[in-house]
Design a protein around this motif. Structure first.
Motif, short mmCIF file in Angstrom:
data_model
loop_
_atom_site.label_atom_id
_atom_site.label_comp_id
_atom_site.label_asym_id
_atom_site.label_seq_id
_atom_site.Cartn_x
_atom_site.Cartn_y
_atom_site.Cartn_z
N PRO A 135 34.35 -41.82 -37.50
CA PRO A 135 34.65 -42.74 -36.39
C PRO A 135 35.47 -42.03 -35.31
CG PRO A 135 35.05 -43.80 -38.51
CD PRO A 135 34.83 -42.34 -38.79
N PHE A 136 34.96 -42.06 -34.09
CA PHE A 136 35.62 -41.38 -32.98
C PHE A 136 35.22 -42.07 -31.70
CE2 PHE A 136 36.45 -38.06 -29.88
CZ PHE A 136 37.61 -37.46 -30.36
N PHE A 137 36.20 -42.47 -30.91
CA PHE A 137 35.89 -43.18 -29.67
C PHE A 137 35.12 -42.26 -28.74
CE2 PHE A 137 36.58 -45.08 -25.54
CZ PHE A 137 36.42 -46.43 -25.83
N CYS A 138 33.99 -42.75 -28.22
CA CYS A 138 33.10 -41.92 -27.42
C CYS A 138 32.91 -42.50 -26.02
CB CYS A 138 31.74 -41.79 -28.11
SG CYS A 138 31.83 -41.05 -29.75
N ASP A 139 32.87 -41.61 -25.03
CA ASP A 139 32.63 -41.99 -23.64
C ASP A 139 31.25 -41.53 -23.21
OD1 ASP A 139 35.22 -43.14 -22.82
OD2 ASP A 139 35.98 -41.13 -23.25
N ILE A 140 30.58 -42.38 -22.44
CA ILE A 140 29.28 -42.04 -21.86
C ILE A 140 29.41 -42.18 -20.36
CG2 ILE A 140 26.81 -42.54 -21.81
CD1 ILE A 140 27.78 -41.78 -24.59
N PHE A 141 29.18 -41.09 -19.62
CA PHE A 141 29.30 -41.11 -18.17
C PHE A 141 27.91 -40.92 -17.55
CE2 PHE A 141 33.30 -39.57 -19.88
CZ PHE A 141 34.21 -40.43 -19.28
N VAL A 142 27.45 -41.92 -16.84
CA VAL A 142 26.13 -41.88 -16.22
C VAL A 142 26.28 -41.42 -14.77
CG1 VAL A 142 24.04 -43.17 -15.67
CG2 VAL A 142 25.40 -43.78 -17.70
N GLY A 143 25.50 -40.42 -14.38
CA GLY A 143 25.57 -39.89 -13.02
C GLY A 143 24.52 -40.49 -12.12
N GLU A 144 24.69 -40.25 -10.84
CA GLU A 144 23.74 -40.76 -9.85
C GLU A 144 22.37 -40.12 -10.05
OE1 GLU A 144 23.30 -41.13 -4.96
OE2 GLU A 144 25.04 -40.14 -5.88
N PRO A 145 21.30 -40.91 -10.04
CA PRO A 145 19.94 -40.37 -10.22
C PRO A 145 19.61 -39.31 -9.17
CG PRO A 145 19.93 -42.75 -10.45
CD PRO A 145 21.29 -42.38 -9.94
N ILE A 146 18.88 -38.30 -9.59
CA ILE A 146 18.47 -37.20 -8.71
C ILE A 146 16.99 -37.35 -8.38
CG2 ILE A 146 18.23 -34.70 -8.48
CD1 ILE A 146 20.47 -34.44 -10.59
N ARG A 147 16.68 -37.26 -7.12
CA ARG A 147 15.28 -37.28 -6.67
C ARG A 147 14.83 -35.84 -6.39
NH1 ARG A 147 12.45 -42.08 -7.49
NH2 ARG A 147 13.96 -43.80 -7.33
N TRP A 148 13.57 -35.58 -6.61
CA TRP A 148 13.03 -34.23 -6.41
C TRP A 148 13.26 -33.79 -4.97
CZ3 TRP A 148 12.00 -29.87 -8.41
CH2 TRP A 148 11.14 -28.95 -7.78
N PRO A 149 13.99 -32.67 -4.75
CA PRO A 149 14.32 -32.23 -3.40
C PRO A 149 13.25 -31.34 -2.75
CG PRO A 149 15.45 -30.85 -4.98
CD PRO A 149 14.68 -31.88 -5.78
N GLY A 150 12.23 -30.99 -3.53
CA GLY A 150 11.17 -30.15 -2.98
C GLY A 150 11.31 -28.68 -3.32
N ASP A 151 12.34 -28.33 -4.09
CA ASP A 151 12.59 -26.93 -4.41
C ASP A 151 13.24 -26.85 -5.79
OD1 ASP A 151 12.98 -23.99 -3.41
OD2 ASP A 151 14.95 -24.61 -4.16
#
Length: 217
Positions: free
Chosen positions: A176-192
């Motif tokens: 048992p261990f307290f866990c954090d989940i951090f969701v980042g801003e979605p990335i769209r394909w930049p073309g490169d």
């Protein structure tokens, strides 16, 4: 019947995830609830896939397709049945010589492209294998190829903190261990590809820093 077993398994898994681990999820609303989409995360534990699948509603379970190493998850008949029918993985052969189709030009990510075309949500670990808890290794470039061929699919970075300590690599005992989940801003394909990899690496770096500040709150 298999669908029913899958739901029963994940109902039990959610009890463990929510009450034993006690997850703190930030920006849950940025997780995709429909496909095509790709969730990418750091990889420290076999809990990673299970926890990420538990973050979405059970009604979306049929859309989730973890991308996993065939040599591990298809190692024996029982593991293969569970992986293919309950987790519904897309198996990836990591060694080219072991692929069924090793013809020149064959795409090892063909099944991933097909899943995205069908409106599913992939779960992928761009480091390629499990590392030390909360320490990311270099990202593999396969995620850039996947994003390039599926530009309409947002790529959502997720940084997990604590799962590698709850079930460390090589351990079978859940701690048992307290866990954090951090969701980042979605990335769209930049073309490169290079720009995409730089953006993805920067998002992960920012999320890993965020967990440091969160520990002070």
């Amino acid at each position: 019947m298999t669908r029913g077993l899958q739901i029963l398994f994940f109902l039990a898994a959610r009890i463990v995830v929510l009450f034993v681990l006690g997850l703190n999820v930030r920006r849950h609303e940025w997780l995709p609830e429909r496909g095509p989409a790709v969730i990418v995360a750091n990889h420290n534990s076999h809990l990673d896939t299970l926890v990420l699948m538990c973050l979405l509603p059970l009604s979306k379970l049929h859309l989730l397709r973890p991308v996993a190493a065939a040599d591990y998850f298809l190692a024996n008949r029982a593991m293969a049945w569970f992986s293919l029918n309950i987790l519904r993985i897309i198996p990836i052969v990591r060694k080219p010589g072991e692929r069924k189709d090793d013809t020149p030009g064959a795409d090892p990510l063909a099944e991933c492209h097909a899943a995205l075309a069908a409106g599913e949500i992939l779960i992928l670990f761009p480091e390629g294998s499990r590392g030390e808890p909360e320490k990311m290794t270099a990202l593999k470039k396969g995620i850039a190829h996947l994003a390039e061929k599926n530009p309409d699919a947002p790529v959502v970075p997720v940084f997990t903190h604590g799962l590698g300590k709850s079930l460390p690599k090589g351990s079978f005992l859940l701690v048992p261990f307290f866990c954090d989940i951090f969701v980042g801003e979605p990335i769209r394909w930049p073309g490169d590809r290079a720009a995409f990899m730089e953006t993805l690496a920067a998002r992960f770096a920012a999320l890993s820093t965020e967990k440091t500040f969160a520990s002070w709150e």
